[in-house]
Structure formats: C-alpha cells, structure tokens
Design an enzyme around this catalytic site. Structure first.
Site, PDB file in Angstrom:
ATOM      1  N   ASP A 257      13.797   2.670  73.723  1.00 54.27           N
ATOM      2  CA  ASP A 257      14.786   3.212  74.475  1.00 54.27           C
ATOM      3  C   ASP A 257      14.402   2.929  76.233  1.00 54.27           C
ATOM      4  OD1 ASP A 257      17.391   4.335  74.879  1.00 54.27           O
ATOM      5  OD2 ASP A 257      16.710   6.393  75.011  1.00 54.27           O
ATOM      6  N   GLU A 458      30.101  16.374  60.384  1.00 59.86           N
ATOM      7  CA  GLU A 458      31.319  16.563  60.152  1.00 59.86           C
ATOM      8  C   GLU A 458      32.299  15.595  60.872  1.00 59.86           C
ATOM      9  OE1 GLU A 458      31.176  21.586  60.417  1.00 59.86           O
ATOM     10  OE2 GLU A 458      30.969  20.567  62.350  1.00 59.86           O
ATOM     11  N   SER A 487      25.632  18.765  74.434  1.00 57.12           N
ATOM     12  CA  SER A 487      24.992  19.554  73.767  1.00 57.12           C
ATOM     13  C   SER A 487      24.741  19.137  72.309  1.00 57.12           C
ATOM     14  CB  SER A 487      25.928  20.771  73.401  1.00 57.12           C
ATOM     15  OG  SER A 487      27.215  20.375  72.914  1.00 57.12           O
TER      16      SER A 487
END
Length: 599
Positions: A257, A458, A487
C-alpha cells in the site's frame, strides 16, 4: 489495518458508471424482488420499494439524523471505531479508504471472543495501557481505529496510539491482520525511515499500538509548503522511498500500500527523516510466492495486482507512480472513477509529452519508464532502482527548479474536496420523512442487525439480494464513497446522502439549507473558520482548509458565496481535468443508486 483498492480522494465524486442501465433494466424485469422491512418483497411482487411521494414546496425540513428504529447493541466501548487516516494523522495509517478486499468463503466465520476476552487478539496478557500512558487529543481516524496523542507517564514523552476496536475484528482474517501488522512493525524496527513501534497492548475493548509520533506532516504537504522544489530533491525523496522498499523486500516483507499519504516526516525541522507508516496491508512473503488478493489504492496499484497474480514487484510499480507524481504533480494513470483508473492502469500510456515533462531530464524519464513496465519480470527491482544514475547520491538529477505548476497540481491532488460530501450529508439529514420513506426501508433491509450501521458484509448481502453482481473491490469502493467520516461503516445519514436522487440535491431549498449549515453567522459567505468548525462536527481533523476553499472560490476572495457553493455541487470531480463531460450525474451517489438498482 489499511486501505483497500478503492476510491482515491479526487475520484470519490465520480463512481461506477459501469453498473448502470443493465442493472436497472434487470430490476424493471422483476427478476429480483427487493425485500421490505420484514424481509418480504414489497410493491405487490414488483421487487421495488415504495417510491417516495413528490416533495411539496412547503414540506418541513425535519432533521433525520438518527437511524430508523435504532436498536442499540451492547458494546463495551464508546470509543471511535476507525483506524488512523494517514493524511490526517501524525503517526499515520491509511487515507481514509475502506477495509481491504479479500475473498471470503461463506459463511463468514465469526470470532466470538475477540471483543470479550483480554488477550484474544495478541494471545498474551499485556500491561494496562492507561497505567503507562495518558491519552490526549485525537490525531486521526480511519476504518478500524482511532489514533490519539499519548504521553508516557514516566517520562512525559509524546507518542501516537492507534486503538483498534476489537468488535470491528469480525473474522479470523481480521484478527490475523492485526497480529501480522504488529509483527511486521517489530520485524522492521530500527530502520531510520520506518516508523518505530513502542509497544502493543490489549484490553477487553481494543488493541492499542503505541508508536513513534510523526509530527512533520505528509510528503506532498512539505514539498508544497517549502515552495522551492528541484529535480534533485525529487531524486533524494525517491532514494528514501525505494530504499524502504528494498529493505522490506530483503527482509521478506511486501508493503502492498505504498502511496504518498503513507510517508510522514518525523518533525518540522529541515533535516527531519521521512518515515514509512501503515503496514496494515503488508504481508510476509517468500521468493517466488504469488498472491491473489486485490489490495492497495487505485492510483498506485500495479496491473498484476488487478489481475490477481503478483509478487513483490508490485511495490516497485507503486513507488514508480509516486516518483512520477513527484516530478509532474499528477498520477500517470487516472480517470473520473475507479473503474476508469483500473482500465488506465491496465492499458493506458505513459505521458511524457505534456508539461512539465519536456523540461525534465532524460534520466528521470528513463527510470520512471523502467519502474512502470507492465510485465513485472521486466520491471526493475528495488535494488536496481537504487543503482540507477538518476537516483544515486551525486547522480544525474539536475539541481534546477521544477515548473511551479507541479507544486499547484500536487497540492490539488493531495487535497480532498470534502466540502461537497459534507454538503450532501447535510441535505440528506434535512429531508422530510416523505422524501426518504423508501430509502429508510432500504436501509432497514440492509442493516440486518439493526445496529444503525451498515457493515461491508451487510452491504454485500444487500447488493446480492437486489441482483447486483459486483466484485468485492467494487463493493469496498461503494463503502469508501459513502463513508464520509471514515468509520468503516455506513450510518443512516451517510446512506441517505449516498442514495439521494439528483432532483433532490438540485432543489433550491435543499441547496440553500445546506449552505446555511456552513454559513454559521449568516453573513452569506462560508469562511475558513466556519469550514473548520463544520469539519470538526463531521469528525474530520487536520484538513487542508485553504485548498478546499480555493477549489470552490471562483472570485478568489478567500471565502465561498452561495453561487460558488451551488456551482461546486453541480460540478463533476475536482482536482484533475475532466476526461468525461457531465455534471451532477458524476456524483458518487450515482454509483450507489445504480448498484442498488434504483432509478
């Protein structure tokens, strides 16, 4: 834990034009009925949520800042649940991107003890963090944790503490990622250009990493601040960056990264060391070992990573992209959205014709070409890069200033236009109940545990329910686009903002209400102080306010009036010249609506 291969700062407002008409047409055909609040299909078997009635001009702008029928899950902490964002943190972590995409074999194996038992992550009992350190102000925030200033009680010395909430570590892989990050930091300890770890602590709530405090700011910010920048200085920085890559590879570590946000200066002094931070995506490797999980950040990801077959050569590509930006101020491969960036990385041509490249030395161009070879077998190794004449101390890099446009481009590239995303959130929270009735039901459908937060898992399940066949990296990109506060989850307000139809955003009363939110004193202008206050309210610290204003301030008076604000909301992605035409249709909300098969 680091960022995934998802939204770059300047492409967050333009996303996924590729998942559009086909998905919507499939929904019209009624192949996949969209469940309602209780799990049954809505709309008489048509597979659609009830459409919100058209808004009336006198509809009250009731603030909708709470999730519907919120059921609070018992938690052991009220601590913020996001990891350090490198661009905002002094110890550094990733830039506010989402959790890394890695293939999961359903069903997901849950780690039931991770958030309950002391020692469940580190597998050992540690001293109490609070016995040794006192925590101070928040330095930064990312996907999995928050970074705080901390002071050693015995000496008064300042450090940075990254606290990772254990309830966010859902799978065995998540727990292993944290362990590996700590192991790699200890493994590389002692190198002058690698951030040093002071200690790791665990309690029932979180894992805490105490590390060196890097208070000197980001790589690009320091260059812009100095104002004088030469090709020789770029070569010096390249030598440090590639030197870290060489050390990592020699010690069996692949960073995965590398990007400018992951390089911070130790302090504000002229001779401050440049430090590599955030090893959340790093991994141990053996020579010849092949990896398949797609991780990284779009501008810097190597083509073989996108093809899911890569090794340590991918780090050299990422370093080559950074050097290209150091020399001209913009990335070599870019587009208005993530899909376009990936296409450019795979097939685009390097541009050495545009300014300022004609005035840059042939040695610099030769090095960049050889680092950005798409065939990893033909690409230079980190060791070979350090032997290149342009990089070496006293080498071929000329000591002449680079074009001043490089600095301005670099500044634009490194500064996010967060104002537009905050404004969309304000509009979303000021819609009437009638205007968002359908979106509320959709949120409840996706938020299966009624926590008021949509997690990656989800969202993945919700998208599958509506027939959206997206890759995990694409779903993570949607998360990144909607997650304003970094978040790692999408709350109710963020979801509404990300799924708003453009006709609601364009309404004059909504735009004016959003403008008034930022214009705290009612003067008709948004000032730097007012913007700072708004950023604090949104949990965004250490942002480049001047650059945010400059991108919008058309008359250069140092503040934003209403007309400039409206123009900003109607413009496509800022920061780079537009490769495609378009207005509000390029908003990041379009990608979310298309993925969910909404009109």
């Amino acid at each position: 834990m680091g960022n995934t291969c998802v939204g770059p700062s300047i492409s967050k407002n333009g996303f996924f034009q590729s998942v559009s008409t086909v998905l919507w047409k499939a929904r019209q055909d009624g192949d996949d009925a969209l469940p309602g609040a209780n799990g049954a299909p809505d709309g008489g078997g048509q597979g659609r949520l009830p459409a919100p009635p058209p808004p009336t001009s006198d509809a009250p702008l009731a603030v909708q800042n709470k999730p519907p029928e919120h059921v609070k899950i018992v938690s052991t902490t009220d601590t913020a649940s996001a990891e350090q964002d490198a661009s905002k943190s002094s110890a550094g972590s990733d830039s506010g991107e989402a959790a890394r995409p890695r293939p999961r074999v359903p069903p997901v194996k849950r780690v039931s003890s991770a958030g309950l038992l002391v020692g469940s992550v580190l597998k050992r009992k540690t001293e109490s963090l609070k016995d040794k350190y006192s925590l101070g102000r928040k330095l930064g925030q990312g996907q999995f944790g928050t970074t705080y200033l901390c002071v050693e009680r015995a000496t008064g010395k300042e450090f940075a503490c990254k606290s990772i909430l254990k309830r966010k570590l859902v799978t065995d892989d998540d727990v292993e990622d944290v362990r590996r990050e700590i192991q790699i930091m200890y493994h590389l300890a002692g190198h002058p250009n690698v951030i040093s770890i002071r200690g790791a602590y665990e309690d029932a709530v979180a894992v805490h990493l105490v590390m060196e405090l890097c208070a000197g700011g980001e790589l690009f910010d320091r260059i812009v601040q100095k104002g004088h920048y030469t090709e020789r200085k770029a070569a010096e920085l390249a030598r440090v960056i590639v030197g870290v890559v060489e050390v990592c590879h020699s010690m069996g570590v692949m960073h995965r990264d590398l990007k400018p946000e992951n390089f911070l200066f130790a302090d504000q002094t002229e001779e401050a060391a440049l430090k590599t931070i955030d090893f959340g995506l790093s991994i141990f490797f053996r020579p010849g070992q092949v990896f398949t999980d797609v991780v990284g950040s779009p501008y810097y990801v190597a083509p073989e990573v996108l093809k899911k077959k890569y090794g340590q050569e991918a780090d050299v590509w990422s370093a080559g992209v950074i050097i290209y930006i150091l020399l001209c101020g913009v990335p070599p491969f870019w587009a208005e959205n993530e899909q376009g960036i990936f296409e450019e990385v795979l097939h685009g041509r390097l541009d050495f014709q545009s300014e300022p490249w004609p005035s840059i030395s042939e040695g610099a161009k030769d090095l960049v070409r050889r680092m950005l070879v798409r065939d990893p077998k033909k690409r230079l190794t980190a060791h070979e890069v350090l032997r290149h004449p342009w990089v070496q101390v006293g080498g071929l890099a000329p000591d002449k200033p680079l074009d001043s446009a490089v600095l301005s481009r670099m500044k634009q590239f490194s500064a996010m236009n967060k104002l537009k995303k905050m404004a969309l959130r304000v509009i979303a929270e000021n819609l009437s109940e009638d205007e968002i009735a359908g979106l509320k039901e959709m949120f409840k459908m996706i938020d299966t545990d009624n926590s008021g937060q949509i997690t990656f898992e989800e969202l993945k399940v919700g998208l599958k329910k509506v027939g959206a066949n997206l890759q995990e990296s694409e779903i993570y990109a949607l998360m990144q686009a909607a997650d304003v506060d970094n978040s790692g989850t999408i709350d109710y307000g963020e979801f509404i903002a990300a799924t708003l139809h453009m006709n609601k955003i364009e309404r004059e009363d909504h735009l004016f209400a959003a403008f008034q939110y930022f214009d705290k004193d009612g003067s008709g202008y948004i000032t730097a102080d007012e913007l700072q206050l708004a950023c604090e309210e949104f949990g965004l610290g250490d942002v480049q306010l001047e650059e945010m204003i400059r991108e919008v301030d058309e008359d250069n008076d140092g503040r934003i009036d209403y007309n400039e604000f409206v123009a900003m909301m109607q413009k496509p992605t800022m920061g780079l010249p537009a490769k495609k035409s378009g207005g509000l249709q390029n908003s990041f909300s379009i990608g979310f609506r298309e993925a969910l098969r909404m009109s």
